[in-house]
Enzyme design. Structure first.
Site, PDB file in Angstrom:
ATOM      1  N   TRP A  91       0.848  -1.180   0.000  1.00 11.10           N
ATOM      2  CA  TRP A  91       0.000   0.000   0.000  1.00 11.10           C
ATOM      3  C   TRP A  91       0.889   1.238   0.000  1.00 11.10           C
ATOM      4  O   TRP A  91       2.057   1.182   0.393  1.00 11.10           O
ATOM      5  CB  TRP A  91      -0.916  -0.026   1.238  1.00 11.10           C
ATOM      6  CG  TRP A  91      -1.920   1.080   1.276  1.00 11.10           C
ATOM      7  CD1 TRP A  91      -1.966   2.116   2.170  1.00 11.10           C
ATOM      8  CD2 TRP A  91      -3.023   1.269   0.388  1.00 11.10           C
ATOM      9  NE1 TRP A  91      -3.037   2.934   1.891  1.00 11.10           N
ATOM     10  CE2 TRP A  91      -3.700   2.439   0.803  1.00 11.10           C
ATOM     11  CE3 TRP A  91      -3.504   0.575  -0.729  1.00 11.10           C
ATOM     12  CZ2 TRP A  91      -4.835   2.923   0.145  1.00 11.10           C
ATOM     13  CZ3 TRP A  91      -4.634   1.058  -1.382  1.00 11.10           C
ATOM     14  CH2 TRP A  91      -5.281   2.214  -0.947  1.00 11.10           C
ATOM     15  N   GLU A 165      -4.008  -5.428   6.844  1.00  6.77           N
ATOM     16  CA  GLU A 165      -5.023  -6.207   6.123  1.00  6.77           C
ATOM     17  C   GLU A 165      -5.217  -7.579   6.743  1.00  6.77           C
ATOM     18  O   GLU A 165      -5.856  -8.430   6.137  1.00  6.77           O
ATOM     19  CB  GLU A 165      -4.567  -6.420   4.674  1.00  6.77           C
ATOM     20  CG  GLU A 165      -4.316  -5.147   3.921  1.00  6.77           C
ATOM     21  CD  GLU A 165      -4.225  -5.380   2.426  1.00  6.77           C
ATOM     22  OE1 GLU A 165      -4.067  -6.525   1.995  1.00  6.77           O
ATOM     23  OE2 GLU A 165      -4.326  -4.377   1.694  1.00  6.77           O
ATOM     24  N   SER A 186      -4.850  -1.657  10.869  1.00  8.84           N
ATOM     25  CA  SER A 186      -5.766  -0.598  10.427  1.00  8.84           C
ATOM     26  C   SER A 186      -7.201  -0.975  10.742  1.00  8.84           C
ATOM     27  O   SER A 186      -7.603  -2.128  10.530  1.00  8.84           O
ATOM     28  CB  SER A 186      -5.627  -0.388   8.915  1.00  8.84           C
ATOM     29  OG  SER A 186      -6.718   0.371   8.433  1.00  8.84           O
ATOM     30  N   HIS A 191     -11.560  -2.956   6.427  1.00  3.96           N
ATOM     31  CA  HIS A 191     -10.701  -4.023   6.976  1.00  3.96           C
ATOM     32  C   HIS A 191     -11.463  -4.966   7.913  1.00  3.96           C
ATOM     33  O   HIS A 191     -12.674  -4.884   8.037  1.00  3.96           O
ATOM     34  CB  HIS A 191      -9.481  -3.387   7.648  1.00  3.96           C
ATOM     35  CG  HIS A 191      -8.570  -2.751   6.640  1.00  3.96           C
ATOM     36  ND1 HIS A 191      -7.874  -1.588   6.866  1.00  3.96           N
ATOM     37  CD2 HIS A 191      -8.282  -3.103   5.374  1.00  3.96           C
ATOM     38  CE1 HIS A 191      -7.180  -1.272   5.785  1.00  3.96           C
ATOM     39  NE2 HIS A 191      -7.412  -2.173   4.862  1.00  3.96           N
ATOM     40  N   HIS A 218       2.684  15.149  19.780  1.00  3.10           N
ATOM     41  CA  HIS A 218       3.444  16.400  19.807  1.00  3.10           C
ATOM     42  C   HIS A 218       4.882  16.304  20.324  1.00  3.10           C
ATOM     43  O   HIS A 218       5.537  17.321  20.492  1.00  3.10           O
ATOM     44  CB  HIS A 218       2.730  17.457  20.672  1.00  3.10           C
ATOM     45  CG  HIS A 218       1.261  17.566  20.437  1.00  3.10           C
ATOM     46  ND1 HIS A 218       0.711  18.409  19.500  1.00  3.10           N
ATOM     47  CD2 HIS A 218       0.208  16.928  21.015  1.00  3.10           C
ATOM     48  CE1 HIS A 218      -0.614  18.294  19.513  1.00  3.10           C
ATOM     49  NE2 HIS A 218      -0.952  17.396  20.415  1.00  3.10           N
ATOM     50  N   ARG A 251      -3.144  11.051  17.405  1.00  2.00           N
ATOM     51  CA  ARG A 251      -3.969  10.401  18.427  1.00  2.00           C
ATOM     52  C   ARG A 251      -5.347  10.031  17.882  1.00  2.00           C
ATOM     53  O   ARG A 251      -5.892  10.735  17.036  1.00  2.00           O
ATOM     54  CB  ARG A 251      -4.179  11.349  19.615  1.00  2.00           C
ATOM     55  CG  ARG A 251      -2.919  11.611  20.404  1.00  2.00           C
ATOM     56  CD  ARG A 251      -3.169  12.589  21.537  1.00  2.00           C
ATOM     57  NE  ARG A 251      -3.677  13.868  21.080  1.00  2.00           N
ATOM     58  CZ  ARG A 251      -3.520  15.009  21.739  1.00  2.00           C
ATOM     59  NH1 ARG A 251      -2.879  15.024  22.889  1.00  2.00           N
ATOM     60  NH2 ARG A 251      -4.013  16.135  21.269  1.00  2.00           N
TER      61      ARG A 251
HETATM   62  C1  LIG Z   1      -1.288  -3.016   3.610  1.00  2.00           C
HETATM   63  C2  LIG Z   1      -1.823  -1.708   4.098  1.00  2.00           C
HETATM   64  N1  LIG Z   1      -1.061  -0.945   4.894  1.00  2.00           N
HETATM   65  C3  LIG Z   1      -1.502   0.232   5.369  1.00  2.00           C
HETATM   66  C4  LIG Z   1      -2.766   0.711   5.073  1.00  2.00           C
HETATM   67  C5  LIG Z   1      -3.205   2.022   5.625  1.00  2.00           C
HETATM   68  O1  LIG Z   1      -4.240   1.917   6.566  1.00  2.00           O
HETATM   69  P1  LIG Z   1      -5.214   3.152   6.833  1.00  2.00           P
HETATM   70  O2  LIG Z   1      -6.206   3.199   5.724  1.00  2.00           O
HETATM   71  O3  LIG Z   1      -5.841   2.852   8.153  1.00  2.00           O
HETATM   72  O4  LIG Z   1      -4.376   4.377   6.901  1.00  2.00           O
HETATM   73  C6  LIG Z   1      -3.582  -0.030   4.239  1.00  2.00           C
HETATM   74  C7  LIG Z   1      -4.896   0.509   3.889  1.00  2.00           C
HETATM   75  O5  LIG Z   1      -5.740   0.092   3.253  1.00  2.00           O
HETATM   76  C8  LIG Z   1      -3.116  -1.280   3.733  1.00  2.00           C
HETATM   77  O6  LIG Z   1      -3.867  -2.021   2.920  1.00  2.00           O
END
Ligand SMILES: Cc1ncc(COP(=O)(O)O)c(C=O)c1O
Length: 396
Positions: A91, A165, A186, A191, A218, A251
């Site tokens: 991603w 995922e 996530s 998800h 912060h 946060r």
């Molecule tokens: C493999 C992977 N990493 C990170 C993320 C990022 O997650 P978020 O959408 O909560 O920022 C995703 C999002 O779909 C993802 O598929």
């Protein structure tokens, strides 16, 4: 807009999740607070990770892992230009935190059988400059973690598990996200569980925990175990407002924590229903002679109890992916690429000059022939599966 017949994701929120959110709204204490603490503790206990820190997204969790690795308070911190391995099917925000932290991504191809990182290519890509690896567990599946861990240990690589995922998947009875030095999760609405937006970062050492907590808010010393010690070393300052580190504000709120926790408590239920649905759907598809010649489904890796949240499919060469997807989309079956296909094909990669022209054969194949459809957490009827299969059949 008309509701699709087979959406990627059904509305994930039950009334009981929303009621938890409303309770927080009614308390009028909407910022981070006791619900976030409760969720963090519950999460660590269930997944068996030492520390869990809730954040506002999975992307923020990945960012904090990388920022922690380069933080001056960290012993053996990574230096600018140190290499971090990452699969090319990933991603956007699996990748960018590496670059945003001054580190150098090195891409590794994936394995077509699991869609996860290819262990042979991984071995080839390790060099003296390689200091860490960010592995992405794809759609609820993973690699043979025993083999993988042997490689990371042999080369003393720091491991970040992007588990955004794959919440709930176990390898040999051990949850994904509990193997690495860091792991990210996530809770975005597509998800395994959802809090609207939200995420979790887990880590193993007390010092990483302190760094991440301060970076999340912060760079503040507030709430750290070392808060008093920091205050006594900075007597010239108001002890309530000491900025001990660099920082962001990533946060969560107690509203999202309460909804996430309510969903998380039913993780086992979701896993069970999704597994039943997956089996029913795949059985029907595989029985269809016409379709089984042109569709490849991905098997769960050995020794894995997967919590798939979608059904990835590879089309054979003779099928035009875009035309086929257009046809099934028009008939109400929502689709999307497997993560984002081969991420090296994205224009941002070109702009930042990150592609060294190496070939990623399997990632290309996934990019050009792959997609996935949803996997509901509600009971799915045989009638619905029959219609899904016939939409595919008519569209081939
Ligand atoms: C493999 C992977 N990493 C990170 C993320 C990022 O997650 P978020 O959408 O909560 O920022 C995703 C999002 O779909 C993802 O598929």
């Amino acid at each position: 807009m008309k509701k699709p017949f087979y959406p990627l994701i059904e509305n994930p929120y039950r009334d009981k999740d929303i009621i938890e959110g409303i309770k927080i709204l009614k308390s009028k204490k909407l910022t981070i607070g006791p619900k976030t603490d409760e969720f963090q503790k519950y999460f660590s206990k269930k997944i068996k990770t030492k520390f869990s820190i809730m954040v506002n997204s999975g992307s923020s969790a990945n960012l904090l892992a990388m920022q922690c690795l380069i933080n001056p308070y960290r012993k053996n911190r990574l230096k600018p230009g140190d290499e971090v391995l990452i699969p090319s099917v990933c991603w956007s925000t699996s990748l960018w935190p590496i670059i945003q932290s001054g580190l150098k991504p090195k891409f590794v191809d994936v394995d077509l059988k699991s869609l996860n990182i290819d262990l042979n290519d991984l071995k080839r890509k390790i060099s003296k400059k390689t200091k860490a690896i960010l592995i992405v567990h794809v759609l609820g599946n993973c690699v043979d973690m025993n083999k993988f861990m042997r490689i990371t240990k042999k080369h003393k690589l720091i491991l970040i598990e992007d588990t955004c995922e794959s919440l709930g998947t176990k390898y040999k009875n051990k949850f994904l996200g509990s193997f690495g030095d860091f792991s990210s999760f996530s809770f975005y609405s597509s998800h395994q569980i959802s809090s609207g937006e939200g995420g979790m970062i887990c880590c193993k050492s007390n010092s990483d925990h302190e760094i991440i907590k301060s970076l999340r808010a912060h760079g503040w010393s507030r709430g750290l175990k070392s808060e008093k010690k920091i205050a006594s070393a900075n007597k010239h300052l108001d002890s309530r407002f000491i900025f001990y580190n660099s920082g962001y504000n990533l946060r969560p709120t107690d509203i999202t924590a309460s909804i996430g926790l309510s969903q998380f408590k039913d993780l086992n239920k979701f896993i069970k229903q999704r597994s039943i649905n997956r089996l029913k759907i795949l059985t029907k598809f595989k029985k269809n002679k016409k379709l089984s010649k042109v569709l490849t489904f991905i098997n769960t890796t050995r020794d894995v109890k997967a919590h798939w949240f979608g059904i990835p499919i590879l089309l054979s060469n003779e099928i035009n992916r875009n035309k086929f997807l257009k046809k099934i989309e028009n008939k109400g079956v929502e689709t999307r690429p497997i993560i984002s296909g081969n991420f090296l094909k994205q224009p941002s990669i070109k702009k930042y000059k990150l592609n060294n022209q190496a070939k990623f054969k399997n990632s290309d194949l996934i990019n050009n022939h792959g997609f996935f459809i949803g996997l509901p957490t509600n009971y799915i009827t045989d009638k619905k599966i029959k219609k899904l299969v016939s939409i595919f059949e008519e569209s081939i």
